[in-house]
Design a protein around this motif. Structure first.
Motif, PDB file in Angstrom:
ATOM      1  N   SER A  99       0.840  -1.195   0.000  1.00 28.57           N
ATOM      2  CA  SER A  99       0.000   0.000   0.000  1.00 28.57           C
ATOM      3  C   SER A  99       0.875   1.244   0.000  1.00 28.57           C
ATOM      4  CB  SER A  99      -0.910   0.011   1.234  1.00 28.57           C
ATOM      5  OG  SER A  99      -1.742   1.160   1.237  1.00 28.57           O
ATOM      6  N   ALA A 101       0.935   5.805  -0.471  1.00 27.26           N
ATOM      7  CA  ALA A 101       0.103   6.983  -0.211  1.00 27.26           C
ATOM      8  C   ALA A 101      -0.360   7.650  -1.494  1.00 27.26           C
ATOM      9  CB  ALA A 101       0.865   7.987   0.650  1.00 27.26           C
ATOM     10  N   ASN A 227      -3.504   1.592  -2.483  1.00 23.60           N
ATOM     11  CA  ASN A 227      -3.113   2.826  -1.805  1.00 23.60           C
ATOM     12  C   ASN A 227      -3.816   2.930  -0.455  1.00 23.60           C
ATOM     13  OD1 ASN A 227      -5.724   4.315  -2.215  1.00 23.60           O
ATOM     14  ND2 ASN A 227      -5.135   4.142  -4.368  1.00 23.60           N
ATOM     15  N   HIS A 228      -3.290   3.811   0.411  1.00 24.01           N
ATOM     16  CA  HIS A 228      -3.800   3.909   1.778  1.00 24.01           C
ATOM     17  C   HIS A 228      -5.283   4.277   1.817  1.00 24.01           C
ATOM     18  CE1 HIS A 228       0.347   3.602   2.537  1.00 24.01           C
ATOM     19  NE2 HIS A 228       0.640   4.839   2.891  1.00 24.01           N
ATOM     20  N   PHE A 254       3.365  -1.186   3.996  1.00 24.56           N
ATOM     21  CA  PHE A 254       2.906   0.192   3.821  1.00 24.56           C
ATOM     22  C   PHE A 254       4.114   1.070   3.515  1.00 24.56           C
ATOM     23  CE2 PHE A 254      -0.353  -1.654   6.577  1.00 24.56           C
ATOM     24  CZ  PHE A 254      -1.517  -1.240   5.945  1.00 24.56           C
ATOM     25  N   ALA A 257       4.483   5.436   4.765  1.00 23.77           N
ATOM     26  CA  ALA A 257       3.647   5.141   5.930  1.00 23.77           C
ATOM     27  C   ALA A 257       3.402   6.361   6.808  1.00 23.77           C
ATOM     28  CB  ALA A 257       4.298   4.029   6.763  1.00 23.77           C
ATOM     29  N   LEU A 260      -0.181   7.387   7.057  1.00 23.30           N
ATOM     30  CA  LEU A 260      -1.203   6.411   7.472  1.00 23.30           C
ATOM     31  C   LEU A 260      -2.215   6.983   8.459  1.00 23.30           C
ATOM     32  CD1 LEU A 260       0.277   2.856   8.098  1.00 23.30           C
ATOM     33  CD2 LEU A 260      -1.433   3.561   6.432  1.00 23.30           C
ATOM     34  N   THR A 263      -4.556   9.648   6.949  1.00 25.86           N
ATOM     35  CA  THR A 263      -5.458   9.018   5.981  1.00 25.86           C
ATOM     36  C   THR A 263      -6.498   8.180   6.700  1.00 25.86           C
ATOM     37  OG1 THR A 263      -3.694   8.906   4.328  1.00 25.86           O
ATOM     38  CG2 THR A 263      -5.593   7.474   3.990  1.00 25.86           C
TER      39      THR A 263
END
Length: 691
Positions: A99, A101, A227-228, A254, A257, A260, A263
């Motif tokens: 994943s 961003a 994606n996140h 991730f 990250a 995270l 998001t």
């Protein structure tokens, strides 16, 4: 290491007849060997050179994949973290979810890095790229768009025609593949679906649906890149797609990250906006006139819904875009309670009437069934904001052209521990075996990376910090002008613009000015544009005048083909994820220390929680936030071993206040320039470099 001499964990290949079986190597050993001189990475990347930090990270990732658990890695710029996690992930033979961003990194991983590595490793790996609905063409909505009376204008119709032509040739329906489609195009809402308006299996185009095709490929793949936003959106609603995929994956990585937490909180609370209501009203009117004209007064229903949404927006008065308004009482701050409640009630009544009208024609087309559900969902979401917020959540209103009612947790710690790590659920043996890798170039300013690990519920994770291989003392210099207006003084932005003007003229452009507020962005950008208007000396690019991608492309081109060099003035998203290597960028100017905005409701709530715990919100929240953001902004400057540059921070607090030492410690170890004379000398040296 050759393909014929490798046996990796998860590999099911049997030794060939007459070929001695190769002893099974541990994944850590395989990862280490991949990074040696002359190893497989030499074939994957021409410019590859062994880096101790990159190998150290790869071994740590391999060990976590073998043992399970969580690993947090801060890998400085230039480490090569992408290969550090991809190599052990591919060699493991496990199903892997990656994943990111940004869609840009998604496309880079799927289109370049993964295929190149898989080929070099000799692994026939099936890969898939999965984005959110808004990234794919919706064939059903594209057809409806032709008959939509609210379609913007002739220019939009020409864009729609190009989309229709492209739709005949595309296999994936990924709109990123269509050249010339502006990411801000008003056509996009008409040709893409959302969770709200997707018809699911009732859609007449369900068999050809690009979103479902992408999900099917993801479910069949061994490596899936997402994606996140998609990860948390799915985690919040447990809809099909990621919810089906995650239980079958043992390795989750991730990248980027550091985004995270911010998001995740967007999706783990609740929200409803007037933009959603207006989209609903538009879709209801379009479907009504197309499929059930004359059976219901669609103009009346849509008009009433639109007016109620706009009336709710008007209760907030005039506010600059991006404003967040506190909402700790019955009504948001500055809004009369009765006015607010009346506006909510009118919108709820309009949605009820719309639902009743849609209910009478629900059998005529699947569009009406979904619209009826949307009306009821919007009504329920609106009603939820008339009750007390959930414990530990903060509530506010996002105000711009539209209004968004938001209730959010303060962080994602509980969700990560309960929904991902499954802490406290001993019966979930598979969760205990799963490996979670979290990595970024910037995750905190202390040994435990608390800025990241605390809000993400990862205090028990293994932490690794890998320093950048760049020689910052010889590649970059840091200058803090001593005689400069204070950050809160009226003349500060003007002084930043004047400094940028003088320095950028010396360098022929090659300058990025990063601001902490939109007000400073406008002030500095306008002053520079006015100074160089009609001049062929420099071209001043300001965030917002073009799409982000186009701004960066022009900035990278710099002085070429008879055009002048560039100065880019930007804020917000340009502080990170912008990669401009080489001579195109040789100076980064930061206007102020990037402390979190004190009036932001989420910032206030987080600060109050720390104070209630007996901690210092300034030391434990504001300074770490500023340190990470400052490090991200400074990270735009040096992107390659051959880069040279100047970082200018126009905030005297960095050298005059006690906390400045902590912020300086978060920056790369650049050479310090002590006065204006040294700054001028450094500018001269940069300007004299051959281009």
């Amino acid at each position: 290491m050759t393909d014929s001499a490798v046996a990796w964990p998860g590999s099911h290949a049997e030794p060939g007849e007459g070929v001695p079986a190769v002893p099974m190597q541990s994944l850590s050993e395989l990862a280490r060997n991949a990074f040696v001189p002359g190893g497989v990475l030499s074939r994957a990347a021409e410019a590859f050179r062994p880096r101790g930090g990159q190998t150290e990270m790869a071994i740590a990732v391999a060990r976590t994949i073998e043992q399970g658990g969580a690993l947090v890695v801060e890998a400085g710029t230039g480490v090569g973290k992408t290969f550090s996690y991809l190599v052990p992930a591919l060699l493991s033979g496990e199903r892997v979810l990656i994943s990111t961003a940004t869609k840009t990194l998604q496309d880079q991983l799927f289109g370049r890095d993964l295929p190149r590595l898989a080929e070099a490793l000799g692994l026939p790996v099936r890969m898939a790229l999965l984005k959110g609905r808004g990234s794919y063409l919706c064939l059903h909505r594209m057809e409806l768009a032709r008959q939509d009376g609210s379609f913007p204008d002739r220019s939009a119709l020409r864009t729609l025609a190009k989309v229709e032509e492209w739709a005949q040739a595309t296999r994936t329906g990924d709109l990123a593949e269509m050249t010339g489609l502006d990411e801000r195009s008003p056509v996009l809402p008409y040709i893409t679906s959302t969770r709200d308006n997707c018809l699911g299996s009732d859609c007449p185009k369900f068999r050809q649906c690009h979103v479902n095709a992408a999900r099917r490929e993801a479910l069949a793949a061994e490596v899936v890149v997402i994606n996140h936003h998609l990860f948390f959106a799915d985690l919040a609603v447990r809809e099909s797609g990621m919810a089906e995929l995650l239980p079958t994956v043992r390795v989750v990585i991730f990248d980027e990250a550091h985004q995270l937490n911010e998001t995740g909180v967007q999706f783990l609370g609740r929200q409803v906006g007037t933009g959603q209501v207006l989209d609903f009203a538009r879709d209801m009117l379009g479907a009504g006139l197309q499929f059930a004209r004359g059976l219901v007064d669609w103009q009346l229903l849509a008009g009433a819904t639109e007016r109620a949404a706009r009336d709710l927006r008007l209760t907030m008065g005039r506010l600059p875009p991006g404003s967040r308004v506190r909402w700790s009482d019955v009504a948001p701050e500055g809004v009369h309670e009765e006015t607010w409640n009346d506006a909510l009630a009118q919108l709820a009544a309009a949605l009820e009437q719309a639902a009743e009208g849609l209910g009478t024609v629900s059998e005529m087309a699947p569009d009406f069934v979904r619209l009826h559900e949307r009306a009821l969902t919007l009504h329920r979401s609106l009603h939820a904001f008339t009750r007390e917020p959930a414990e530990g959540a903060v509530r506010w209103v996002d105000a711009g052209n539209q209004l968004r009612l938001v209730e959010s947790p303060l962080d994602i710690a509980q969700a990560v521990q309960q929904k991902l790590l499954k802490q406290g659920e001993d019966h979930d043996a598979e969760a205990n075996r799963r490996s979670w890798i979290f990595t970024s170039a910037t995750l905190g300013d202390d040994a435990r990376l608390s800025w990241f690990t605390e809000p993400c519920g990862l205090e028990e994770a293994e932490v690794l910090r890998v320093a950048s291989p760049f020689d910052y003392p010889s590649q970059a210099s840091l200058y803090v002008p001593r005689r400069f207006p204070r950050p809160n003084e009226a003349g500060h932005s003007g002084a930043v613009a004047a400094l940028a003007e003088r320095a950028a003229q010396r360098l022929g452009g090659r300058t990025m000015v990063l601001t902490t507020t939109l007000r400073a962005l406008r002030a500095i950008g306008e002053q520079l544009q006015e100074r160089f208007a009609g001049s062929l000396e420099l071209e001043i690019l300001v965030q917002g005048q073009w799409p982000k991608r186009r701004l960066i492309e022009r900035f990278r081109e710099g002085a070429s083909d008879g055009r002048p060099g560039c100065v880019l003035v930007a804020s917000a998203s340009f502080w990170e994820g912008v990669d401009v290597p080489g001579e195109a960028l040789e100076m980064v100017i930061i206007d102020k220390l990037p402390f979190p905005p004190p009036g932001d409701p989420l910032v206030e709530a987080r600060s109050q929680r720390l104070e209630a715990q007996g901690r210092s919100s300034f030391n434990d929240y504001s300074i770490p936030e500023a340190a990470v953001a400052l490090k991200q902004g400074a990270g735009r400057l040096i992107r390659r071993e051959t880069d040279r540059g100047l970082l200018v921070v126009c905030d005297t607090r960095l050298v005059s206040m006690g906390y400045g030492r902590r912020l300086l410690g978060a920056l790369p170890p650049m050479r310090r320039l002590n006065d204006e004379a040294e700054f001028e000398q450094a500018l001269e040296e940069l300007a004299a470099r051959p281009q």
